[in-house]
Design a protein around this motif. Structure first.
Motif, PDB file in Angstrom:
ATOM      1  N   LEU A  65       0.862  -1.178   0.000  1.00  0.00           N
ATOM      2  CA  LEU A  65       0.000   0.000   0.000  1.00  0.00           C
ATOM      3  C   LEU A  65       0.902   1.233   0.000  1.00  0.00           C
ATOM      4  CD1 LEU A  65      -2.374  -1.285   2.829  1.00  0.00           C
ATOM      5  CD2 LEU A  65      -2.908  -1.256   0.389  1.00  0.00           C
ATOM      6  N   THR A  66       0.778   2.059  -1.031  1.00  0.00           N
ATOM      7  CA  THR A  66       1.632   3.236  -1.149  1.00  0.00           C
ATOM      8  C   THR A  66       0.775   4.487  -1.276  1.00  0.00           C
ATOM      9  OG1 THR A  66       3.263   1.876  -2.335  1.00  0.00           O
ATOM     10  CG2 THR A  66       3.543   4.275  -2.407  1.00  0.00           C
ATOM     11  N   PRO A  67       0.658   5.306  -0.201  1.00  0.00           N
ATOM     12  CA  PRO A  67      -0.125   6.549  -0.298  1.00  0.00           C
ATOM     13  C   PRO A  67       0.508   7.506  -1.289  1.00  0.00           C
ATOM     14  CG  PRO A  67       0.323   5.961   1.999  1.00  0.00           C
ATOM     15  CD  PRO A  67       1.202   5.099   1.147  1.00  0.00           C
ATOM     16  N   GLN A  68      -0.336   8.160  -2.085  1.00  0.00           N
ATOM     17  CA  GLN A  68       0.110   9.166  -3.049  1.00  0.00           C
ATOM     18  C   GLN A  68      -0.866  10.331  -3.020  1.00  0.00           C
ATOM     19  OE1 GLN A  68       0.436   7.091  -6.838  1.00  0.00           O
ATOM     20  NE2 GLN A  68       2.370   6.143  -6.272  1.00  0.00           N
ATOM     21  N   GLY A  69      -0.668  11.233  -2.051  1.00  0.00           N
ATOM     22  CA  GLY A  69      -1.597  12.358  -1.909  1.00  0.00           C
ATOM     23  C   GLY A  69      -2.959  11.876  -1.438  1.00  0.00           C
ATOM     24  N   THR A  70      -3.980  12.143  -2.236  1.00  0.00           N
ATOM     25  CA  THR A  70      -5.333  11.689  -1.894  1.00  0.00           C
ATOM     26  C   THR A  70      -5.666  10.365  -2.571  1.00  0.00           C
ATOM     27  OG1 THR A  70      -6.254  13.018  -3.694  1.00  0.00           O
ATOM     28  CG2 THR A  70      -6.192  14.024  -1.492  1.00  0.00           C
ATOM     29  N   SER A  71      -4.635   9.640  -2.990  1.00  0.00           N
ATOM     30  CA  SER A  71      -4.816   8.314  -3.590  1.00  0.00           C
ATOM     31  C   SER A  71      -3.894   7.325  -2.897  1.00  0.00           C
ATOM     32  CB  SER A  71      -4.511   8.340  -5.090  1.00  0.00           C
ATOM     33  OG  SER A  71      -5.356   9.228  -5.778  1.00  0.00           O
ATOM     34  N   LYS A 121      -4.675   2.083  -8.711  1.00  0.00           N
ATOM     35  CA  LYS A 121      -4.570   3.349  -8.005  1.00  0.00           C
ATOM     36  C   LYS A 121      -5.969   3.789  -7.611  1.00  0.00           C
ATOM     37  CE  LYS A 121      -2.334   7.874  -8.184  1.00  0.00           C
ATOM     38  NZ  LYS A 121      -1.504   8.802  -9.008  1.00  0.00           N
ATOM     39  N   VAL A 122      -6.187   3.961  -6.308  1.00  0.00           N
ATOM     40  CA  VAL A 122      -7.514   4.230  -5.781  1.00  0.00           C
ATOM     41  C   VAL A 122      -7.582   5.652  -5.240  1.00  0.00           C
ATOM     42  CG1 VAL A 122      -9.290   3.453  -4.172  1.00  0.00           C
ATOM     43  CG2 VAL A 122      -7.686   1.794  -5.148  1.00  0.00           C
ATOM     44  N   SER A 123      -8.536   6.423  -5.717  1.00  0.00           N
ATOM     45  CA  SER A 123      -8.734   7.796  -5.244  1.00  0.00           C
ATOM     46  C   SER A 123      -9.560   7.774  -3.969  1.00  0.00           C
ATOM     47  CB  SER A 123      -9.446   8.622  -6.320  1.00  0.00           C
ATOM     48  OG  SER A 123      -9.692   9.938  -5.877  1.00  0.00           O
ATOM     49  N   LEU A 124      -9.110   8.516  -2.951  1.00  0.00           N
ATOM     50  CA  LEU A 124      -9.767   8.524  -1.645  1.00  0.00           C
ATOM     51  C   LEU A 124     -10.202   9.931  -1.273  1.00  0.00           C
ATOM     52  CD1 LEU A 124      -7.193   6.319   0.286  1.00  0.00           C
ATOM     53  CD2 LEU A 124      -9.276   5.542  -0.834  1.00  0.00           C
ATOM     54  N   GLY A 125     -11.040  10.027  -0.251  1.00  0.00           N
ATOM     55  CA  GLY A 125     -11.405  11.319   0.298  1.00  0.00           C
ATOM     56  C   GLY A 125     -10.182  11.999   0.894  1.00  0.00           C
ATOM     57  N   GLY A 126     -10.241  13.318   1.001  1.00  0.00           N
ATOM     58  CA  GLY A 126      -9.078  14.097   1.418  1.00  0.00           C
ATOM     59  C   GLY A 126      -8.457  13.660   2.728  1.00  0.00           C
ATOM     60  N   THR A 127      -9.259  13.246   3.694  1.00  0.00           N
ATOM     61  CA  THR A 127      -8.720  12.874   5.008  1.00  0.00           C
ATOM     62  C   THR A 127      -8.947  11.396   5.337  1.00  0.00           C
ATOM     63  OG1 THR A 127     -10.789  13.525   6.103  1.00  0.00           O
ATOM     64  CG2 THR A 127      -9.083  15.216   5.888  1.00  0.00           C
ATOM     65  N   SER A 128      -9.436  10.619   4.395  1.00  0.00           N
ATOM     66  CA  SER A 128      -9.764   9.215   4.681  1.00  0.00           C
ATOM     67  C   SER A 128      -8.553   8.414   5.125  1.00  0.00           C
ATOM     68  CB  SER A 128     -10.395   8.561   3.453  1.00  0.00           C
ATOM     69  OG  SER A 128     -11.651   9.127   3.164  1.00  0.00           O
ATOM     70  N   TRP A 129      -7.430   8.566   4.419  1.00  0.00           N
ATOM     71  CA  TRP A 129      -6.250   7.760   4.748  1.00  0.00           C
ATOM     72  C   TRP A 129      -5.690   8.141   6.113  1.00  0.00           C
ATOM     73  CZ3 TRP A 129      -4.902   3.324   2.891  1.00  0.00           C
ATOM     74  CH2 TRP A 129      -3.625   2.819   3.140  1.00  0.00           C
ATOM     75  N   LYS A 130      -5.787   9.429   6.473  1.00  0.00           N
ATOM     76  CA  LYS A 130      -5.285   9.864   7.773  1.00  0.00           C
ATOM     77  C   LYS A 130      -6.069   9.219   8.911  1.00  0.00           C
ATOM     78  CE  LYS A 130      -3.751  14.400   6.087  1.00  0.00           C
ATOM     79  NZ  LYS A 130      -3.948  15.871   6.208  1.00  0.00           N
TER      80      LYS A 130
END
Length: 347
Positions: free
Chosen positions: A72-78, A130-139
């Motif tokens: 799993l590699t975070p890339q901004g909001t993805s 590559k999955v696009s997420l909500g702005g704060t979802s990963w946090k």
């Protein structure tokens, strides 16, 4: 003798029937009927023909797919997800790969479709999505869960899973055994959200418009949604323009301040607009206004107007801009570097 001949004829007929019966069950085996292939993307249980199939006939067996080698590699909001799927059955597995994000209580933050998958029976394949997420979802994410489901069935949750469930930490390491059990996804409603602190600004005479607002989850469950700003020439008229304004996923009682650009199809309409409403609902601008989704009404500030031709937005952090920032918010990398150089070593 006639009676004897008749008896022998009868006995021979019985014998022939008996032999036919024996041939039907033992001497000559009827061809086995091939079973219908079971799709691993639809059914996650084994289905095997009864009896022993003839040579050349293979029973299609569907077994749950298995995930392995996940990164799993975070890339901004993805987030970039690489994973391997193994199909231990003989039936082809197909459907969608799903990624579910969970908070510190196991509540679902987001469920995302990663992409379509097809894995032939008895084979292994590797995928990258590559999955696009909500702005704060990963946090907010404390554990993730990967699974496969039928086509476009990810949002149905684990009840529709056709693979083994794999739970991980956001780092890709296995989730600890005492991690909170994942909960079922609960539907969000427009009434779950409360809006406050709405502020609309324009950078000078430019076409740079910014909306800032605070949204709070007033329900007893985690709720996710999006903002939508609609502009009206006057109260009661159909909206003239609309603009998506941020995504959010909030735990019960939690709030978040959203800041996003406002983009109209025609910026000249800013001079016609008098009334604005900010809607917060599960699907943002895809949700229509109704009695449960009335929006937060406010009047357009007098300082907001159509942009002047050829005027660009002033740089963020300028002391006289109108974005709500002042000189104390500005960041000077050179000044920060000098301060670090002057600091005593070893701190």
């Amino acid at each position: 003798m006639r009676w004897g001949d008749q008896w022998r004829g009868h006995a021979c007929a019985v014998l022939l029937l008996s032999c036919a019966a024996v041939w039907g069950t033992g001497c000559k085996k009827e061809p086995a009927q091939a079973s219908t292939p079971v799709d691993a993307g639809v059914v996650a249980v084994a289905a095997v023909d009864a009896g022993v199939p003839d040579a050349g006939t293979v029973a299609k067996v569907a077994k749950p797919l298995k995930f392995s080698d996940v990164t799993l590699t975070p890339q901004g909001t993805s987030v970039l997800v690489m994973y391997t799927l193994t199909n231990p059955g003989t039936a082809q597995g197909r459907g969608d790969a799903c990624l579910s994000l969970h908070d510190d209580q196991g509540r679902v933050i987001e469920v995302k479709r990663m992409g379509g998958i097809t894995v032939k029976g008895g084979t292994t394949d590797t995928f990258e999505d590559k999955v696009s997420l909500g702005g704060t979802s990963w946090k907010q994410t404390r554990t993730v869960m990967l699974y496969t489901a039928g086509e476009y069935r990810c949002s149905s949750g684990v009840s529709s899973a056709t693979s083994e469930l794999l739970r991980l930490l956001p780092t890709g390491q296995p989730a600890p055994a005492d991690a909170p059990a994942p909960q079922e996804l609960q539907s969000s409603q427009a009434t779950d959200f409360e809006v406050s602190g709405v502020e609309l600004t324009q950078a000078g005479q430019s076409d740079d418009y910014t909306l800032r607002y605070t949204v709070k989850n007033v329900s007893d469950h985690r709720a996710s949604g999006s903002g939508c700003l609609r502009a009206y020439v006057q109260e009661g008229a159909p909206h003239l323009e609309e603009s998506p304004e941020g995504d959010f996923s909030l735990a019960p009682g939690a709030s978040e301040t959203i800041k996003d650009s406002v983009i109209f199809d025609n910026d000249r309409n800013w001079d016609r607009v008098t009334v604005l409403r900010l809607f917060t609902s599960p699907y943002g601008c895809a949700d229509g206004a109704d009695t449960d989704n009335t929006g937060f009404k406010f009047m357009k500030p007098e300082s907001i107007h159509a942009p002047e031709e050829g005027v660009e937005a002033e740089p963020a952090g300028d002391s006289d801009d109108e974005t709500g920032m002042d000189s104390s918010d500005a960041y000077d990398p050179e000044e920060e570097f000098n301060r670090e150089q002057q600091a005593p070593h070893g701190e």
